[in-house]
Design a protein around this motif. Structure first.
Motif, PDB file in Angstrom:
ATOM      1  N   ALA A 139      66.759  52.025 -21.455  1.00 37.07           N
ATOM      2  CA  ALA A 139      68.024  51.559 -22.021  1.00 37.07           C
ATOM      3  C   ALA A 139      69.097  51.439 -21.275  1.00 37.07           C
ATOM      4  O   ALA A 139      69.696  50.451 -21.476  1.00 37.07           O
ATOM      5  CB  ALA A 139      68.870  52.787 -22.033  1.00 37.07           C
ATOM      6  N   GLY A 140      69.226  50.607 -19.588  1.00 30.98           N
ATOM      7  CA  GLY A 140      69.430  50.343 -19.152  1.00 30.98           C
ATOM      8  C   GLY A 140      68.969  50.744 -17.316  1.00 30.98           C
ATOM      9  O   GLY A 140      68.002  51.392 -17.432  1.00 30.98           O
ATOM     10  N   TYR A 141      69.779  50.467 -16.963  1.00 34.14           N
ATOM     11  CA  TYR A 141      69.151  50.235 -14.838  1.00 34.14           C
ATOM     12  C   TYR A 141      70.565  50.323 -14.420  1.00 34.14           C
ATOM     13  O   TYR A 141      72.148  50.650 -15.122  1.00 34.14           O
ATOM     14  CB  TYR A 141      68.542  48.992 -14.570  1.00 34.14           C
ATOM     15  CG  TYR A 141      68.199  48.701 -15.577  1.00 34.14           C
ATOM     16  CD1 TYR A 141      66.128  48.840 -15.466  1.00 34.14           C
ATOM     17  CD2 TYR A 141      68.165  47.901 -16.672  1.00 34.14           C
ATOM     18  CE1 TYR A 141      65.426  48.399 -15.804  1.00 34.14           C
ATOM     19  CE2 TYR A 141      67.190  46.574 -17.361  1.00 34.14           C
ATOM     20  CZ  TYR A 141      66.074  47.126 -17.072  1.00 34.14           C
ATOM     21  OH  TYR A 141      64.360  47.631 -17.985  1.00 34.14           O
TER      22      TYR A 141
ATOM     23  N   SER B  37      73.021  54.704 -30.988  1.00 37.11           N
ATOM     24  CA  SER B  37      74.198  55.420 -29.994  1.00 37.11           C
ATOM     25  C   SER B  37      74.616  53.979 -29.684  1.00 37.11           C
ATOM     26  O   SER B  37      76.063  54.191 -29.723  1.00 37.11           O
ATOM     27  CB  SER B  37      73.525  56.459 -29.424  1.00 37.11           C
ATOM     28  OG  SER B  37      74.880  56.566 -28.740  1.00 37.11           O
ATOM     29  N   LEU B  38      73.087  52.841 -28.093  1.00 33.17           N
ATOM     30  CA  LEU B  38      74.143  52.396 -27.095  1.00 33.17           C
ATOM     31  C   LEU B  38      74.617  51.059 -28.874  1.00 33.17           C
ATOM     32  O   LEU B  38      75.846  51.296 -28.428  1.00 33.17           O
ATOM     33  CB  LEU B  38      73.003  51.973 -26.965  1.00 33.17           C
ATOM     34  CG  LEU B  38      73.071  52.773 -25.802  1.00 33.17           C
ATOM     35  CD1 LEU B  38      71.317  52.419 -25.284  1.00 33.17           C
ATOM     36  CD2 LEU B  38      73.713  53.298 -24.698  1.00 33.17           C
TER      37      LEU B  38
ATOM     38  N   ALA C 165      70.644  61.499 -25.225  1.00 31.15           N
ATOM     39  CA  ALA C 165      71.137  61.048 -26.974  1.00 31.15           C
ATOM     40  C   ALA C 165      71.992  60.465 -26.766  1.00 31.15           C
ATOM     41  O   ALA C 165      72.047  59.940 -27.582  1.00 31.15           O
ATOM     42  CB  ALA C 165      71.218  62.624 -27.167  1.00 31.15           C
ATOM     43  N   ALA C 166      72.581  60.243 -25.836  1.00 27.37           N
ATOM     44  CA  ALA C 166      73.556  59.292 -26.500  1.00 27.37           C
ATOM     45  C   ALA C 166      73.026  57.829 -25.411  1.00 27.37           C
ATOM     46  O   ALA C 166      73.687  56.594 -25.836  1.00 27.37           O
ATOM     47  CB  ALA C 166      75.207  59.574 -25.222  1.00 27.37           C
TER      48      ALA C 166
ATOM     49  N   HIS D 250      84.425  58.848 -28.102  1.00 26.14           N
ATOM     50  CA  HIS D 250      83.468  58.435 -29.461  1.00 26.14           C
ATOM     51  C   HIS D 250      82.280  59.487 -29.063  1.00 26.14           C
ATOM     52  O   HIS D 250      81.452  60.098 -29.899  1.00 26.14           O
ATOM     53  CB  HIS D 250      83.315  57.640 -29.271  1.00 26.14           C
ATOM     54  CG  HIS D 250      84.761  56.664 -29.869  1.00 26.14           C
ATOM     55  ND1 HIS D 250      84.491  56.569 -30.645  1.00 26.14           N
ATOM     56  CD2 HIS D 250      85.807  56.337 -29.167  1.00 26.14           C
ATOM     57  CE1 HIS D 250      85.172  55.370 -31.265  1.00 26.14           C
ATOM     58  NE2 HIS D 250      86.294  55.849 -29.348  1.00 26.14           N
ATOM     59  N   LEU D 251      82.517  60.342 -27.716  1.00 22.61           N
ATOM     60  CA  LEU D 251      81.103  61.282 -27.810  1.00 22.61           C
ATOM     61  C   LEU D 251      81.488  62.204 -26.369  1.00 22.61           C
ATOM     62  O   LEU D 251      82.643  61.476 -25.784  1.00 22.61           O
ATOM     63  CB  LEU D 251      79.798  61.075 -27.079  1.00 22.61           C
ATOM     64  CG  LEU D 251      79.251  59.864 -25.822  1.00 22.61           C
ATOM     65  CD1 LEU D 251      78.162  59.077 -25.347  1.00 22.61           C
ATOM     66  CD2 LEU D 251      80.728  58.244 -25.980  1.00 22.61           C
TER      67      LEU D 251
END
Length: 284
Positions: free
Chosen positions: A148-150, A42-43, A36-37, A29-30
């Protein structure tokens, strides 16, 4: 959602951790988990994939750093009041910002090399923040929407170079292998409140750090907003947000630093655990 990169150094593939803690291959998928993802779009696309439809990665495998091509590895110092106290430094009125060189980034369980002639190699468990979209002059109220996250970060530090070789902290922070990140990037929606995560670190099985992001001086939102005033944060950039007390320089009755053969384990609630063998420097 827990995202990872797995496989040999330099040949990592993107992966997703399923509900049973197994790695599922995302390479169909990537190409990789780069900045960029990490966009919202995208997420959302990745979150819509049924993990059971992805190939299962069998057997033991190495975790790489969960983000590829990190442009900036920004660090915040003295962000816990009790750590400032054990460092014999005042509580900062503004975030203390320095850099870790991006080529010190490595997988969470890779060996860490003690620098040649090191006198004071130290440990620091920290909450890492991964940026998901370009942030410039962001307001605190909106700052978390840029995350985006941790992830877990061990901000490995050489205190002699950090504090005794001039005023620039960066010199003691970016030695090769001094940036273990991972095992996963956990998306912001799954983590929830980043100011309510327990964290710990042990050396040779002895727990030396036991803290919580509740006691940060500057919150994640404040840090992202502040950094965006002095630099443009870009997708895939990592900010590591400071450590609670219990580092080697603060040990009593005297400081205690790492040597070859020591094993450091650390973790943060919801974000997973790391393990590093500390090894001696060898000429190549």
């Amino acid at each position: 959602m827990k995202l990872c990169r797995y496989g040999p150094t330099g040949a990592e593939k993107p992966g997703l951790i399923d509900a049973d803690g197994r790695i599922r291959d995302l390479s169909g998928h990537l190409a990789d988990l780069t900045g960029a993802a990490l966009s919202r779009e995208s997420l959302a696309t990745l979150a819509a994939i049924d993990p059971a439809s992805l190939p299962l990665v069998d057997g033991e495998t190495r975790y790489g750093a969960p983000v590829a091509g990190v442009g900036k590895f920004v660090a915040i110092g003295l962000n816990y009041a009790d750590h400032a106290a054990e460092s014999n430094l005042p509580i900062p009125e503004e975030p203390v910002v320095f850099n870790k060189w991006v080529n010190c980034i490595q997988g969470p369980n890779d060996p860490v090399t003690i620098p040649r002639d090191s006198k004071k190699t130290d440990w620091e468990v920290e909450l890492g923040v991964v940026i998901g979209r370009t942030a410039s002059y962001v307001e605190e109220a909106d700052a978390l929407s840029y995350v985006a996250g941790y992830c877990v970060v061990n901000d490995v530090s050489e205190r002699h170079w950090q504090t005794e070789r001039g005023p620039t902290w960066d010199k003691g922070k970016g030695f090769p292998t001094f940036g273990p990140i991972g095992p996963w990037l956990v998306t912001a929606d799954e983590v929830g409140d980043p100011q309510d995560l327990s964290m710990w670190l042990a050396v040779n099985g002895k727990q030396v750090q036991d803290g919580s992001t509740k006691t940060m001086i500057f919150t994640v939102a404040q840090i992202v907003a502040y950094c965006s005033q002095i630099m443009t944060l870009e997708p895939g950039d990592v900010i590591t947000t400071g450590t609670p007390p219990g580092v080697g320089l603060g040990q009593k009755p005297e400081p205690w630093y790492l040597k070859a053969g020591d094993v450091v384990t650390l973790g943060i609630e919801k974000l997973g655990e790391q393990r590093q063998d500390f090894v001696a420097w060898k000429a190549k």
